[in-house]
Design a protein around this motif. Structure first.
Motif, PDB file in Angstrom:
ATOM      1  N   MET A   1      -8.887  67.987  23.513  1.00  0.00           N
ATOM      2  CA  MET A   1      -9.992  67.190  22.967  1.00  0.00           C
ATOM      3  C   MET A   1     -11.049  67.021  24.063  1.00  0.00           C
ATOM      4  N   LYS A   2     -12.217  67.703  23.876  1.00  0.00           N
ATOM      5  CA  LYS A   2     -13.219  67.690  24.946  1.00  0.00           C
ATOM      6  C   LYS A   2     -14.632  67.644  24.367  1.00  0.00           C
ATOM      7  N   THR A   3     -15.514  67.081  25.138  1.00  0.00           N
ATOM      8  CA  THR A   3     -16.934  67.278  24.868  1.00  0.00           C
ATOM      9  C   THR A   3     -17.328  68.662  25.385  1.00  0.00           C
ATOM     10  N   HIS A   4     -18.466  69.153  24.884  1.00  0.00           N
ATOM     11  CA  HIS A   4     -18.901  70.498  25.270  1.00  0.00           C
ATOM     12  C   HIS A   4     -20.415  70.479  25.453  1.00  0.00           C
ATOM     13  N   HIS A   5     -20.866  70.938  26.604  1.00  0.00           N
ATOM     14  CA  HIS A   5     -22.282  70.768  26.933  1.00  0.00           C
ATOM     15  C   HIS A   5     -23.228  71.690  26.180  1.00  0.00           C
ATOM     16  N   TRP A   6     -22.690  72.585  25.340  1.00  0.00           N
ATOM     17  CA  TRP A   6     -23.569  73.353  24.462  1.00  0.00           C
ATOM     18  C   TRP A   6     -23.286  73.073  22.985  1.00  0.00           C
ATOM     19  N   ALA A   7     -22.030  72.810  22.660  1.00  0.00           N
ATOM     20  CA  ALA A   7     -21.660  72.665  21.244  1.00  0.00           C
ATOM     21  C   ALA A   7     -21.410  71.212  20.843  1.00  0.00           C
ATOM     22  N   GLY A   8     -21.468  70.295  21.761  1.00  0.00           N
ATOM     23  CA  GLY A   8     -21.197  68.892  21.449  1.00  0.00           C
ATOM     24  C   GLY A   8     -19.737  68.547  21.664  1.00  0.00           C
ATOM     25  N   VAL A   9     -18.868  69.216  20.891  1.00  0.00           N
ATOM     26  CA  VAL A   9     -17.423  69.034  21.066  1.00  0.00           C
ATOM     27  C   VAL A   9     -16.745  70.397  21.029  1.00  0.00           C
ATOM     28  N   THR A  10     -15.597  70.500  21.647  1.00  0.00           N
ATOM     29  CA  THR A  10     -14.757  71.695  21.496  1.00  0.00           C
ATOM     30  C   THR A  10     -13.377  71.228  21.078  1.00  0.00           C
TER      31      THR A  10
ATOM     32  N   SER B   1      -3.266  72.923  13.298  1.00  0.00           N
ATOM     33  CA  SER B   1      -3.852  72.519  14.586  1.00  0.00           C
ATOM     34  C   SER B   1      -3.031  71.402  15.210  1.00  0.00           C
ATOM     35  N   ILE B   2      -2.900  71.484  16.522  1.00  0.00           N
ATOM     36  CA  ILE B   2      -2.333  70.375  17.302  1.00  0.00           C
ATOM     37  C   ILE B   2      -3.310  70.124  18.447  1.00  0.00           C
ATOM     38  N   VAL B   3      -3.987  69.005  18.405  1.00  0.00           N
ATOM     39  CA  VAL B   3      -4.999  68.716  19.428  1.00  0.00           C
ATOM     40  C   VAL B   3      -4.378  67.871  20.538  1.00  0.00           C
ATOM     41  N   ASP B   4      -4.547  68.361  21.764  1.00  0.00           N
ATOM     42  CA  ASP B   4      -4.099  67.628  22.954  1.00  0.00           C
ATOM     43  C   ASP B   4      -5.140  66.568  23.287  1.00  0.00           C
ATOM     44  N   GLY B   5      -4.875  65.355  22.797  1.00  0.00           N
ATOM     45  CA  GLY B   5      -5.759  64.230  23.108  1.00  0.00           C
ATOM     46  C   GLY B   5      -5.043  63.212  23.975  1.00  0.00           C
ATOM     47  N   ILE B   6      -4.070  63.670  24.726  1.00  0.00           N
ATOM     48  CA  ILE B   6      -3.332  62.744  25.607  1.00  0.00           C
ATOM     49  C   ILE B   6      -4.238  62.365  26.780  1.00  0.00           C
ATOM     50  N   VAL B   7      -4.630  63.377  27.556  1.00  0.00           N
ATOM     51  CA  VAL B   7      -5.726  63.166  28.505  1.00  0.00           C
ATOM     52  C   VAL B   7      -6.841  64.104  28.061  1.00  0.00           C
ATOM     53  N   ALA B   8      -7.877  63.544  27.478  1.00  0.00           N
ATOM     54  CA  ALA B   8      -8.997  64.323  26.958  1.00  0.00           C
ATOM     55  C   ALA B   8     -10.055  64.483  28.055  1.00  0.00           C
ATOM     56  N   MET B   9     -11.195  65.045  27.668  1.00  0.00           N
ATOM     57  CA  MET B   9     -12.295  65.187  28.637  1.00  0.00           C
ATOM     58  C   MET B   9     -13.593  64.681  28.016  1.00  0.00           C
ATOM     59  N   GLU B  10     -14.312  63.869  28.747  1.00  0.00           N
ATOM     60  CA  GLU B  10     -15.619  63.387  28.295  1.00  0.00           C
ATOM     61  C   GLU B  10     -16.679  63.775  29.314  1.00  0.00           C
ATOM     62  N   GLY B  11     -17.940  63.522  28.948  1.00  0.00           N
ATOM     63  CA  GLY B  11     -19.028  63.853  29.871  1.00  0.00           C
ATOM     64  C   GLY B  11     -19.352  65.337  29.831  1.00  0.00           C
TER      65      GLY B  11
ATOM     66  N   PRO C   1     -11.766  63.059  33.085  1.00  0.00           N
ATOM     67  CA  PRO C   1     -10.615  62.793  32.224  1.00  0.00           C
ATOM     68  C   PRO C   1     -10.793  61.485  31.452  1.00  0.00           C
ATOM     69  N   LYS C   2     -10.308  61.484  30.236  1.00  0.00           N
ATOM     70  CA  LYS C   2     -10.337  60.269  29.415  1.00  0.00           C
ATOM     71  C   LYS C   2      -8.981  60.126  28.740  1.00  0.00           C
ATOM     72  N   GLY C   3      -8.274  59.111  29.138  1.00  0.00           N
ATOM     73  CA  GLY C   3      -6.949  58.896  28.558  1.00  0.00           C
ATOM     74  C   GLY C   3      -7.056  58.369  27.141  1.00  0.00           C
TER      75      GLY C   3
ATOM     76  N   GLU D   1     -18.114  59.475  26.559  1.00  0.00           N
ATOM     77  CA  GLU D   1     -19.386  59.744  27.210  1.00  0.00           C
ATOM     78  C   GLU D   1     -19.792  61.167  26.852  1.00  0.00           C
ATOM     79  N   MET D   2     -21.022  61.313  26.375  1.00  0.00           N
ATOM     80  CA  MET D   2     -21.460  62.629  25.924  1.00  0.00           C
ATOM     81  C   MET D   2     -22.163  63.381  27.047  1.00  0.00           C
ATOM     82  N   PRO D   3     -22.210  64.719  26.951  1.00  0.00           N
ATOM     83  CA  PRO D   3     -22.994  65.473  27.934  1.00  0.00           C
ATOM     84  C   PRO D   3     -24.462  65.056  27.837  1.00  0.00           C
ATOM     85  N   PRO D   4     -25.187  65.079  28.930  1.00  0.00           N
ATOM     86  CA  PRO D   4     -26.604  64.721  28.882  1.00  0.00           C
ATOM     87  C   PRO D   4     -27.326  65.526  27.798  1.00  0.00           C
ATOM     88  N   GLY D   5     -28.108  64.837  27.002  1.00  0.00           N
ATOM     89  CA  GLY D   5     -28.826  65.508  25.919  1.00  0.00           C
ATOM     90  C   GLY D   5     -28.119  65.402  24.588  1.00  0.00           C
ATOM     91  N   PHE D   6     -26.854  65.018  24.598  1.00  0.00           N
ATOM     92  CA  PHE D   6     -26.092  64.911  23.352  1.00  0.00           C
ATOM     93  C   PHE D   6     -25.787  63.449  23.000  1.00  0.00           C
TER      94      PHE D   6
END
Lengths: 344, 303
Positions: free
Chosen positions: A196-205, A248-258, A266-268, A329-334
């Protein structure tokens, strides 16, 4: 050179941007919203009447409890694994010893163990890293190679697999065919296992973006800039319409933001999100991340023919979503993705 | 040279040649251009003939994949020139009986040009195109480095004006794309204001492509030092093999990296990837005077 915020502000002013070419392989996801019916073949339509999505608490990457959570998720979602040949598709991006960028290796080995215990005929792990060409490096540094050897699970490098051209079932990219690995035809079920991550071109991945790893680098290169040139969002739609993951099984244990998907923080969250409808799973993840999913353009379009996006069409099971959502926290611009309602 | 591994690697290649003469990335799979070109290079540098002449068969496979226009297409279904064309040319050059194929091949290759880079989010100079992986995309460091090395080695077989133009374009492309740490990322040095780190394989390839042949130009010392530092913690056959090949091109010590390459082989067998095994074979024998990716005495006339 512009920073990300200036770049995205400029982009918003440009006329119908369909395929913005960036040397770094970056395009913003802006598929056309109109004339949807002409963008896919009838065989691409697989939106169910309703979708079940499981949210499960998983506080850490300890393999035993993790396996228990995954087993519970399969049961809640009604997955029947017996007799199936199953391909696990984690998200492997970089040599990542902490498991912050990649799907954590414990997730992969736990899922393999559970599926075998449920009677799967075969479980294998496959990935075509989109960033690093050096698969041995990624597998070794991430610790996944050791896990797979211990569990006696084979790994298939989708970047270097035998390939065949496949007719696409939707036409957002403006191409009729893409090469895909032949291995995909040898399995009954592909399980997308993103982080579970933010993505600086797609918003989320999430589950759907994770399937970029099905496209072979030996044809399209490293990074898979061909997909970026045809717009990330459009490519996600065409890949998912043609080579969908069945679960789908999404790993949202330690996700990524920013500044994801590589340089974020990391975002727990301590969560797994599971289900057979990737659109519904990704929409649920977005809601957990504090993002209205209809604001992610490719998800909004996917909700018309690939799966369910609306809350009333998604039956949540496991943990109640209330209280679990934590704005990312979103990538700058998102940042606008997090606003409460879509723009008029 | 590290112990007995090169012989073992060559034997692995010999045993895994497909009946069509080509090599696959992995045993039991279909032949393709990259593993076959690298295996042909490795066999040509083995210093001994093999029963059954696997080198001739590999080259025949590659010749069979060439289109009448000189390109090596992606597949029978997709006639797009494959990025591996540069590697194929490098694997065929030097055999006088293949000169016609090389001549038409390099002429076609010189006409492949990547799209201009976008400058909205990067610091790139769009004037320099390089070569790409698959059109329509901008250039990337690895295909550009391989392209530059192929053009340097086959320069005498093509139009000198066109060769000079593409050599200049390729060199300037690589210098423009150097990462702030002195190595190379895949194609950018900065994106959206953020500096990108370098990676070993593209850094090694770029250094080989930029290796001076005139005896007067200074080598890229900072880039070489960055590569040497990175190789101390390299943990894969691919990174070490390319790194050793680059250090060998500059006459730098490679003993430590060779020992690590052997150690990794014993642990992972390079995940049985024949393209990496071929690169390891080449890394084991490369010297500044006899290097598979650099022009030889005949080709430069200055060494």
């Amino acid at each position: 050179m512009k920073n990300r915020r200036e770049f995205l502000q400029d982009f918003a002013l440009w006329p119908p941007c369909t395929a913005l070419a960036l040397a770094g392989g970056a395009c913003i996801s802006r598929p056309d919203a109109g004339q949807e019916a002409s963008h896919w073949t009838p065989s691409a339509y697989r939106k169910p009447a309703s979708s079940r999505v499981a949210i499960l608490k998983a506080p850490a990457y300890a393999e035993g409890p993790l396996a228990d959570s995954i087993r519970r998720g399969f049961a809640l979602c009604g997955l029947q694994a017996s007799g199936l040949r199953i391909l696990l598709k984690p998200n492997l991006v970089e040599g990542d010893p902490q498991g912050l960028i990649n799907t954590h290796p414990a997730m992969v080995s736990a899922a393999a163990e559970v599926l075998r215990s449920l009677g799967a005929a075969e479980v294998a792990v496959a990935e075509g890293c989109g960033h690093q060409r050096d698969t041995e490096y990624v597998l070794t540094i991430s610790g996944l190679l050791d896990r797979l050897e211990q569990a006696k699970v084979r790994f298939i490098d989708l970047n270097l697999d035998d390939v065949s051209p496949v007719e696409l079932k939707s036409y957002y990219m403006g191409v009729r065919k893409l090469f895909f690995p032949d291995t995909l035809q040898q399995f009954d079920l592909v399980i997308s296992m993103p982080k579970m991550k933010t993505h600086h071109w797609a918003g989320v991945t999430l589950s759907m973006k994770n399937l970029f790893g099905l496209v072979p680098g030996r044809i399209y290169g490293w990074p898979k800039n061909f997909l970026h040139q045809h717009d990330i969002g459009r490519s996600i739609l065409d890949i998912n319409s043609t080579m969908p993951a069945g679960f789908s099984i999404v790993d949202g244990i330690v996700a990524m933001e920013g500044n994801g998907p590589i340089q974020g923080s990391p975002k727990g969250m301590g969560l797994l999100v599971m289900g057979s409808d990737c659109v519904a799973v990704d929409a649920t993840c977005c809601r957990l991340m504090g993002i209205p999913p209809e604001r992610i353009e490719y998800l909004r379009i996917a909700g018309r023919f690939l799966g369910n996006l609306l809350p009333q069409d998604i039956r949540l099971v496991g943990e109640p979503i209330g209280g679990l959502s934590s704005p990312f926290e979103m990538p700058p611009g998102f940042e606008n993705l997090r606003q409460a309602s879509p723009p008029s | 040279m590290p112990s007995s591994e090169p012989s073992e690697w060559l034997e692995h290649l010999r045993r895994h040649q497909n009946p069509d003469g080509g090599f696959a990335y992995f045993a039991g799979r279909k032949s393709s251009l990259e593993p076959t070109a690298l295996a042909a290079l490795a066999l040509s540098k083995a210093g001994k003939p093999f029963a059954g002449d696997p080198l001739r068969k590999a080259r025949q496979y590659l010749l069979g994949r060439q289109s009448p226009s000189g390109h090596w297409p992606v597949s029978g279904d997709d006639r797009t020139p494959a990025w591996e064309s540069s590697l194929v040319l490098l694997s065929l050059v030097g055999d006088p009986t293949l000169e016609a194929a090389c001549r038409v091949g390099i002429s076609a290759f010189l006409n492949i040009e990547a799209q201009a880079a976008n400058t909205q989010a990067t610091t790139l100079n769009p004037q320099w195109r390089g070569w790409n992986w698959y059109p329509p995309t901008p250039g990337w460091v690895e295909p550009t480095s391989l392209g530059l090395m192929a053009v340097r080695r086959l320069a005498r077989l093509a139009d000198s004006g066109r060769v000079a133009a593409r050599l200049e374009d390729g060199r300037q492309y690589l210098l423009d794309r150097m990462a702030p740490d002195g190595g190379w990322n895949y194609g950018n040095s900065y994106v959206l204001g953020q500096a990108l780190p370098s990676f070993l394989p593209p850094s090694a390839m770029a250094l080989m492509a930029l290796q001076p042949t005139d005896g007067a130009s200074k080598p890229l010392e900072r880039s070489l030092q960055r590569l040497e530092t990175g190789l101390q913690t390299a943990r894969s056959g691919l990174a070490l093999s390319w790194g050793i090949l680059a250090l060998a091109a500059y006459g730098r010590p490679v003993e430590r990296s060779n020992a690590e390459l052997t150690s990794i082989w014993q642990r992972s067998r390079f995940l049985e990837n024949s393209a990496v095994i071929s690169l390891a074979c080449l890394a084991a024998v490369a010297t500044p005077a006899d290097h598979p990716f650099l022009p030889g005495e005949v080709e430069t006339g200055v060494r």
